[in-house]
Design a protein around this motif. Structure first.
Motif, mmCIF file in Angstrom:
data_model
loop_
_atom_site.group_PDB
_atom_site.id
_atom_site.type_symbol
_atom_site.label_atom_id
_atom_site.label_comp_id
_atom_site.label_asym_id
_atom_site.label_seq_id
_atom_site.Cartn_x
_atom_site.Cartn_y
_atom_site.Cartn_z
ATOM 1 N N GLN A 21 -81.832 1.658 2.827
ATOM 2 C CA GLN A 21 -81.171 0.571 3.538
ATOM 3 C C GLN A 21 -79.670 0.837 3.491
ATOM 4 O OE1 GLN A 21 -82.647 -3.263 2.235
ATOM 5 N NE2 GLN A 21 -84.635 -2.398 1.751
ATOM 6 N N ASP A 22 -78.867 -0.184 3.695
ATOM 7 C CA ASP A 22 -77.420 -0.011 3.633
ATOM 8 C C ASP A 22 -77.004 0.388 2.219
ATOM 9 O OD1 ASP A 22 -77.222 -0.708 6.275
ATOM 10 O OD2 ASP A 22 -76.844 -2.830 5.860
ATOM 11 N N ILE A 23 -75.988 1.254 2.130
ATOM 12 C CA ILE A 23 -75.542 1.738 0.824
ATOM 13 C C ILE A 23 -74.711 0.664 0.131
ATOM 14 C CG2 ILE A 23 -74.251 3.531 -0.375
ATOM 15 C CD1 ILE A 23 -74.684 5.305 2.036
ATOM 16 N N LYS A 25 -72.105 0.448 -1.901
ATOM 17 C CA LYS A 25 -71.018 1.263 -2.458
ATOM 18 C C LYS A 25 -70.361 0.615 -3.671
ATOM 19 C CE LYS A 25 -70.054 3.802 1.804
ATOM 20 N NZ LYS A 25 -69.058 4.180 2.833
ATOM 21 N N PRO A 26 -70.161 -0.702 -3.698
ATOM 22 C CA PRO A 26 -69.584 -1.304 -4.911
ATOM 23 C C PRO A 26 -70.426 -1.050 -6.158
ATOM 24 C CG PRO A 26 -69.418 -2.835 -3.089
ATOM 25 C CD PRO A 26 -70.273 -1.702 -2.614
ATOM 26 N N LYS A 27 -71.764 -1.052 -6.018
ATOM 27 C CA LYS A 27 -72.607 -0.797 -7.183
ATOM 28 C C LYS A 27 -72.526 0.666 -7.596
ATOM 29 C CE LYS A 27 -77.112 -1.943 -9.165
ATOM 30 N NZ LYS A 27 -78.447 -2.556 -8.927
ATOM 31 N N LEU A 28 -72.457 1.580 -6.625
ATOM 32 C CA LEU A 28 -72.250 2.991 -6.949
ATOM 33 C C LEU A 28 -70.924 3.188 -7.680
ATOM 34 C CD1 LEU A 28 -73.515 4.718 -3.682
ATOM 35 C CD2 LEU A 28 -74.390 5.172 -5.982
ATOM 36 N N ASP A 29 -69.882 2.508 -7.188
ATOM 37 C CA ASP A 29 -68.585 2.573 -7.869
ATOM 38 C C ASP A 29 -68.700 2.049 -9.300
ATOM 39 O OD1 ASP A 29 -67.348 3.591 -5.613
ATOM 40 O OD2 ASP A 29 -66.512 1.656 -4.978
ATOM 41 N N SER A 30 -69.436 0.941 -9.464
ATOM 42 C CA SER A 30 -69.583 0.337 -10.792
ATOM 43 C C SER A 30 -70.274 1.287 -11.760
ATOM 44 C CB SER A 30 -70.374 -0.973 -10.701
ATOM 45 O OG SER A 30 -69.665 -1.935 -9.958
ATOM 46 N N VAL A 53 -71.042 12.984 5.114
ATOM 47 C CA VAL A 53 -70.802 12.366 3.818
ATOM 48 C C VAL A 53 -70.816 10.849 3.968
ATOM 49 C CG1 VAL A 53 -69.119 12.050 1.957
ATOM 50 C CG2 VAL A 53 -69.477 14.327 2.934
ATOM 51 N N VAL A 54 -71.680 10.190 3.202
ATOM 52 C CA VAL A 54 -71.765 8.726 3.263
ATOM 53 C C VAL A 54 -71.225 8.075 2.000
ATOM 54 C CG1 VAL A 54 -73.697 8.703 4.888
ATOM 55 C CG2 VAL A 54 -74.168 8.766 2.424
ATOM 56 N N TYR A 55 -71.026 8.887 0.954
ATOM 57 C CA TYR A 55 -70.404 8.360 -0.266
ATOM 58 C C TYR A 55 -69.779 9.506 -1.032
ATOM 59 C CZ TYR A 55 -69.612 6.035 -4.708
ATOM 60 O OH TYR A 55 -69.020 5.513 -5.834
ATOM 61 N N GLN A 56 -68.541 9.296 -1.495
ATOM 62 C CA GLN A 56 -67.883 10.270 -2.354
ATOM 63 C C GLN A 56 -67.017 9.510 -3.361
ATOM 64 O OE1 GLN A 56 -64.553 11.392 -3.119
ATOM 65 N NE2 GLN A 56 -65.533 12.885 -4.489
ATOM 66 N N ALA A 319 -78.755 14.798 0.976
ATOM 67 C CA ALA A 319 -78.269 15.702 -0.059
ATOM 68 C C ALA A 319 -77.427 14.915 -1.043
ATOM 69 C CB ALA A 319 -77.449 16.835 0.558
ATOM 70 N N VAL A 320 -77.587 15.211 -2.316
ATOM 71 C CA VAL A 320 -76.790 14.537 -3.336
ATOM 72 C C VAL A 320 -76.417 15.556 -4.403
ATOM 73 C CG1 VAL A 320 -78.883 13.751 -4.540
ATOM 74 C CG2 VAL A 320 -76.695 12.622 -5.005
#
Length: 439
Positions: A21-23, A25-30, A53-56, A319-320
């Motif tokens: 679903q939608d990423i 990003k705040p939780k990934l940052d956390s 790239v969808v998150y870095q 890819a991750v």
């Protein structure tokens, strides 16, 4: 020992269906913020979907001494992820009919033990039986200094094999050092030039190259161990690992590399199929990975204080990659958290608050546990006030107590959640879960 434990756990755990679903990003940052705040990691994470790239995010320093913050273009030593590059080169040579997978090692290096019986395919799949050079007792005495091929060949040739060729699988850097040298003999070029021409330039990687002495001023990360502060780790001279572990890159470039590999931009689909593992967890220069019901492919890496993991999930074109230059939290554990968040699966940001237990508090957890979906039994015992977990035939793990009947073995990303009233525990690792019941 941790590698063996990881292998058994990763290939045996059960899977559940996930949906992207939608990423968040705040939780990934956390996740990364908490790990960095507790000195559990310094490094960079990149997630790419459909080649974009969808998150870095990068945390910590590329140089602690200079207070240089890591960023998207910080370059890290990637260790054994380099083996995928070498595997690609070998398959390119096979496709060009300059080499065959059944060619034997004696055609190139007859001085190696069992050379007439070892094939290129066995080198690629770690089935040669050749002893791992980096495990030989004297390796630490010369690993930080430049070495010639001749010196390293003499060292490798003198090491007694672990087993006869094709008898079994055992990971050995010797295999891929030799594959690098073979590629050099066939092409007449040095490995750094081979990988530049055949991979890097071919797909336009901007921050990837054969490594040398670390240059912090060029945004190359140093690696660190943490013990009441960050301490610079030893630096292997890159004349030694060659195609087994000498590449430098970024997570974004590695995502691009593995996407290009699976898109047929480097080798044919038939060659890629041979690289991918079938029954076992390792094929020819490639690991199999998994998250829930999803099967991925890639490789991990370890050199000095650097640890890395690159995974690609073909069905999702996802890819991750995470590369760390310091901290005890494994890249695989970070990727599991990142994928859980990416796919909106239940995931709790780690808490590093430990609790002190008395030896009698552990009695309710003790016993031998088994699961119909797991090949090994796990014995839970104690050493004073420390809980011990040991799978059949494996080393024992000293588990750290957390709140809520939870215990961790952080180096392998293992969590055990006990349900004493049901005489069960849930084993969690790498996005997989298995329920064990006391016998």
């Amino acid at each position: 020992m941790i590698k063996r434990i990881l292998f058994f756990f990763l290939v045996a755990l059960s899977f559940n269906v996930v949906k992207a679903q939608d990423i968040n990003k705040p939780k990934l940052d956390s996740l990364l913020d908490v790990l960095a705040a507790n000195n559990k990691t310094m490094g960079s994470l990149t997630i790419s979907k459909d080649g974009k790239v969808v998150y870095q995010r990068s945390v910590g320093y590329s140089s602690v001494e200079a207070k240089t913050l890591a960023d998207a273009h910080t370059k890290y030593r990637i260790g054994s992820i380099s083996k995928i590059f070498t595997g690609v080169i070998i398959f390119q040579l096979v496709e060009e009919k300059k080499l065959t997978l059944d060619a034997t090692l004696d055609k190139f290096y007859p001085q190696m033990p069992n050379a007439s019986k070892i094939t290129i395919a066995q080198l690629l799949s770690h089935r040669s039986g050749l002893f791992n050079l980096t495990n030989e007792p004297e390796f630490g005495t010369y690993m930080t200094r430049p070495q010639t091929h001749e010196f390293l060949l003499s060292k490798m040739a003198a090491l007694k094999p672990d087993f006869a060729p094709s008898e079994k699988f055992k990971y050995s850097n010797t295999n891929f050092i030799l594959l690098s040298y073979i590629a050099e003999k066939i092409t007449g070029k040095a490995y750094p030039e081979i990988v530049k021409q055949r991979v890097i330039n071919k797909i336009g990687l901007k921050d990837t190259y054969y490594g040398g002495k670390i240059n912090a001023a060029a945004n190359e990360a140093l690696s660190y161990d943490y013990n009441d502060g960050w301490k610079v780790a030893v630096e292997t001279d890159m004349s030694i690992p060659t195609g087994a572990g000498a590449m430098v890159s970024t997570p974004a470039d590695l995502d691009k590399f593995i996407e290009a590999l699976f898109a047929g931009k480097l080798i044919s689909a038939a060659s890629l199929a041979q690289m991918k593992p079938t029954i076992e967890g390792y094929g020819m220069a490639m690991h199999k990975s998994a998250f829930k019901d999803k099967v991925g492919y890639g490789h991990g890496g370890a050199i000095d204080g650097f640890l890395s993991s690159l995974q690609y999930f073909p069905e999702d074109k996802l890819a991750v990659c995470y590369i760390k230059n310091g901290g005890s939290y494994t890249p695989e554990n970070i990727i599991t958290g990142a994928l859980s968040i990416y796919f909106n699966q239940p995931y709790a940001i780690p808490s590093f608050k430990s609790i002190a237990l008395k030896t009698e508090d552990l009695d309710k957890y003790l016993g031998v546990y088994a699961s119909p979906t797991f090949p090994l039994k796990i014995t839970v015992s104690k050493d004073g006030a420390t809980l011990i977990g040991q799978a059949t035939g494996q080393g024992s793990l000293r588990l750290e107590a957390k709140e809520g009947d939870r215990f961790l073995f952080e180096p392998a990303g293992i969590e055990m959640v006990f349900y004493p009233e049901k005489h069960q525990f849930l084993l969690k690792q790498g996005g997989r879960e298995v329920l064990f019941t006391k016998e």
